[in-house]
Design a protein around this motif. Structure first.
Motif, PDB file in Angstrom:
ATOM      1  N   GLY A  74       0.806  -1.216   0.000  1.00  0.00           N
ATOM      2  CA  GLY A  74       0.000   0.000   0.000  1.00  0.00           C
ATOM      3  C   GLY A  74       0.837   1.262   0.000  1.00  0.00           C
ATOM      4  O   GLY A  74       1.818   1.376  -0.708  1.00  0.00           O
ATOM      5  N   LYS A  75       0.464   2.215   0.855  1.00  0.00           N
ATOM      6  CA  LYS A  75       1.114   3.526   0.859  1.00  0.00           C
ATOM      7  C   LYS A  75       2.461   3.528   1.560  1.00  0.00           C
ATOM      8  O   LYS A  75       3.262   4.429   1.376  1.00  0.00           O
ATOM      9  CB  LYS A  75       0.188   4.554   1.495  1.00  0.00           C
ATOM     10  CG  LYS A  75      -1.071   4.766   0.699  1.00  0.00           C
ATOM     11  CD  LYS A  75      -1.973   5.769   1.356  1.00  0.00           C
ATOM     12  CE  LYS A  75      -3.281   5.793   0.605  1.00  0.00           C
ATOM     13  NZ  LYS A  75      -3.823   7.075   0.404  1.00  0.00           N
ATOM     14  N   THR A  76       2.728   2.528   2.406  1.00  0.00           N
ATOM     15  CA  THR A  76       3.981   2.523   3.159  1.00  0.00           C
ATOM     16  C   THR A  76       5.096   1.781   2.437  1.00  0.00           C
ATOM     17  O   THR A  76       6.254   1.964   2.759  1.00  0.00           O
ATOM     18  CB  THR A  76       3.784   1.889   4.549  1.00  0.00           C
ATOM     19  OG1 THR A  76       3.355   0.535   4.381  1.00  0.00           O
ATOM     20  CG2 THR A  76       2.778   2.670   5.361  1.00  0.00           C
ATOM     21  N   GLY A  77       4.757   0.932   1.502  1.00  0.00           N
ATOM     22  CA  GLY A  77       5.754   0.116   0.821  1.00  0.00           C
ATOM     23  C   GLY A  77       6.217   0.734  -0.479  1.00  0.00           C
ATOM     24  O   GLY A  77       5.818   1.832  -0.852  1.00  0.00           O
ATOM     25  N   GLY A  78       7.093   0.020  -1.140  1.00  0.00           N
ATOM     26  CA  GLY A  78       7.553   0.465  -2.443  1.00  0.00           C
ATOM     27  C   GLY A  78       9.043   0.713  -2.468  1.00  0.00           C
ATOM     28  O   GLY A  78       9.771   0.385  -1.535  1.00  0.00           O
ATOM     29  N   ALA A  79       9.499   1.298  -3.556  1.00  0.00           N
ATOM     30  CA  ALA A  79      10.920   1.578  -3.738  1.00  0.00           C
ATOM     31  C   ALA A  79      11.077   2.812  -4.610  1.00  0.00           C
ATOM     32  O   ALA A  79      10.179   3.142  -5.391  1.00  0.00           O
ATOM     33  CB  ALA A  79      11.620   0.381  -4.386  1.00  0.00           C
ATOM     34  N   ALA A  80      12.194   3.464  -4.439  1.00  0.00           N
ATOM     35  CA  ALA A  80      12.480   4.660  -5.234  1.00  0.00           C
ATOM     36  C   ALA A  80      13.984   4.773  -5.427  1.00  0.00           C
ATOM     37  O   ALA A  80      14.762   4.246  -4.630  1.00  0.00           O
ATOM     38  CB  ALA A  80      11.946   5.906  -4.533  1.00  0.00           C
ATOM     39  N   LEU A  81      14.368   5.463  -6.481  1.00  0.00           N
ATOM     40  CA  LEU A  81      15.781   5.743  -6.681  1.00  0.00           C
ATOM     41  C   LEU A  81      16.214   6.803  -5.674  1.00  0.00           C
ATOM     42  O   LEU A  81      15.479   7.742  -5.388  1.00  0.00           O
ATOM     43  CB  LEU A  81      16.051   6.260  -8.094  1.00  0.00           C
ATOM     44  CG  LEU A  81      15.715   5.351  -9.271  1.00  0.00           C
ATOM     45  CD1 LEU A  81      16.296   5.937 -10.558  1.00  0.00           C
ATOM     46  CD2 LEU A  81      16.202   3.946  -9.076  1.00  0.00           C
ATOM     47  N   THR A  82      17.412   6.630  -5.167  1.00  0.00           N
ATOM     48  CA  THR A  82      17.994   7.639  -4.293  1.00  0.00           C
ATOM     49  C   THR A  82      18.583   8.744  -5.171  1.00  0.00           C
ATOM     50  O   THR A  82      18.604   8.628  -6.409  1.00  0.00           O
ATOM     51  CB  THR A  82      19.117   7.019  -3.448  1.00  0.00           C
ATOM     52  OG1 THR A  82      20.148   6.556  -4.336  1.00  0.00           O
ATOM     53  CG2 THR A  82      18.604   5.861  -2.586  1.00  0.00           C
ATOM     54  N   ALA A  83      19.085   9.795  -4.544  1.00  0.00           N
ATOM     55  CA  ALA A  83      19.761  10.852  -5.305  1.00  0.00           C
ATOM     56  C   ALA A  83      20.941  10.260  -6.070  1.00  0.00           C
ATOM     57  O   ALA A  83      21.170  10.585  -7.239  1.00  0.00           O
ATOM     58  CB  ALA A  83      20.216  11.972  -4.367  1.00  0.00           C
ATOM     59  N   ALA A  84      21.671   9.352  -5.426  1.00  0.00           N
ATOM     60  CA  ALA A  84      22.795   8.689  -6.099  1.00  0.00           C
ATOM     61  C   ALA A  84      22.294   7.859  -7.276  1.00  0.00           C
ATOM     62  O   ALA A  84      22.924   7.821  -8.338  1.00  0.00           O
ATOM     63  CB  ALA A  84      23.564   7.802  -5.116  1.00  0.00           C
ATOM     64  N   GLY A  85      21.157   7.199  -7.102  1.00  0.00           N
ATOM     65  CA  GLY A  85      20.575   6.399  -8.177  1.00  0.00           C
ATOM     66  C   GLY A  85      20.228   7.249  -9.389  1.00  0.00           C
ATOM     67  O   GLY A  85      20.506   6.862 -10.529  1.00  0.00           O
ATOM     68  N   HIS A  86      19.648   8.408  -9.149  1.00  0.00           N
ATOM     69  CA  HIS A  86      19.325   9.326 -10.251  1.00  0.00           C
ATOM     70  C   HIS A  86      20.602   9.801 -10.959  1.00  0.00           C
ATOM     71  O   HIS A  86      20.646   9.839 -12.190  1.00  0.00           O
ATOM     72  CB  HIS A  86      18.532  10.531  -9.738  1.00  0.00           C
ATOM     73  CG  HIS A  86      17.102  10.226  -9.431  1.00  0.00           C
ATOM     74  ND1 HIS A  86      16.142  10.042 -10.397  1.00  0.00           N
ATOM     75  CD2 HIS A  86      16.471  10.057  -8.250  1.00  0.00           C
ATOM     76  CE1 HIS A  86      14.987   9.782  -9.834  1.00  0.00           C
ATOM     77  NE2 HIS A  86      15.155   9.784  -8.523  1.00  0.00           N
ATOM     78  N   ARG A  87      21.619  10.158 -10.176  1.00  0.00           N
ATOM     79  CA  ARG A  87      22.886  10.627 -10.774  1.00  0.00           C
ATOM     80  C   ARG A  87      23.559   9.533 -11.599  1.00  0.00           C
ATOM     81  O   ARG A  87      23.985   9.759 -12.728  1.00  0.00           O
ATOM     82  CB  ARG A  87      23.859  11.096  -9.687  1.00  0.00           C
ATOM     83  CG  ARG A  87      23.580  12.443  -9.115  1.00  0.00           C
ATOM     84  CD  ARG A  87      24.753  12.950  -8.276  1.00  0.00           C
ATOM     85  NE  ARG A  87      25.266  11.982  -7.317  1.00  0.00           N
ATOM     86  CZ  ARG A  87      24.779  11.785  -6.095  1.00  0.00           C
ATOM     87  NH1 ARG A  87      23.745  12.495  -5.679  1.00  0.00           N
ATOM     88  NH2 ARG A  87      25.316  10.883  -5.285  1.00  0.00           N
ATOM     89  N   VAL A  88      23.650   8.340 -11.026  1.00  0.00           N
ATOM     90  CA  VAL A  88      24.319   7.224 -11.709  1.00  0.00           C
ATOM     91  C   VAL A  88      23.561   6.865 -12.984  1.00  0.00           C
ATOM     92  O   VAL A  88      24.175   6.660 -14.040  1.00  0.00           O
ATOM     93  CB  VAL A  88      24.450   6.008 -10.763  1.00  0.00           C
ATOM     94  CG1 VAL A  88      24.815   4.747 -11.529  1.00  0.00           C
ATOM     95  CG2 VAL A  88      25.490   6.300  -9.682  1.00  0.00           C
ATOM     96  N   LEU A  89      22.241   6.789 -12.913  1.00  0.00           N
ATOM     97  CA  LEU A  89      21.449   6.447 -14.095  1.00  0.00           C
ATOM     98  C   LEU A  89      21.611   7.494 -15.187  1.00  0.00           C
ATOM     99  O   LEU A  89      21.824   7.149 -16.356  1.00  0.00           O
ATOM    100  CB  LEU A  89      19.973   6.279 -13.723  1.00  0.00           C
ATOM    101  CG  LEU A  89      19.028   5.941 -14.873  1.00  0.00           C
ATOM    102  CD1 LEU A  89      19.420   4.633 -15.566  1.00  0.00           C
ATOM    103  CD2 LEU A  89      17.591   5.869 -14.367  1.00  0.00           C
TER     104      LEU A  89
END
Length: 118
Positions: A74-89
């Motif tokens: 629901g609203k508490t779960g999931g995943a997201a890119l970190t700032a490092a993830g955005h930079r690396v990608l």
């Protein structure tokens, strides 16, 4: 990435393991789009376990984690890119574009040497 008849693949290695390559970059984009490792993996036709193992490898190989997962549904779960993830990608995609641009003239030359080219 495809440049004419040539397929190029950029991979970053970490102690013999692929830290980032085209498939892992695609998975990062899918996680960002869907908000979860499970849905991102499913969108790419792989199991949650396979997606999780790929994320785990990326997170271990980089100085800072690329993906942050939150347990629960629901609203508490999931995943997201970190700032490092955005930079690396973003940097990886820029590297791919630079390689494709640099390879284009040579790819055209090699494509002309292929049998059955026309």
């Amino acid at each position: 990435m495809q440049v004419g008849a040539i397929k190029l693949k950029a991979q970053l290695l970490c102690d013999g393991e692929i830290a980032l390559g085209p498939g892992k970059a695609d998975l990062l984009e899918a996680i960002e789009r869907t908000g979860s490792i499970s849905a991102g993996a499913r969108a790419m036709g792989m199991s949650y376990r396979r997606g999780w193992l790929l994320v785990d490898a990326m997170n271990r190989c980089f100085a800072a984690p690329l993906v942050e997962a939150h347990r629960g549904g629901g609203k508490t779960g999931g995943a997201a890119l970190t700032a490092a993830g955005h930079r690396v990608l973003a940097t990886y995609r820029a590297l791919e574009a630079a390689l494709a641009g640099a390879a284009a003239p040579l790819a055209g030359e090699l494509a002309g040497e292929l049998a059955g080219k026309g």
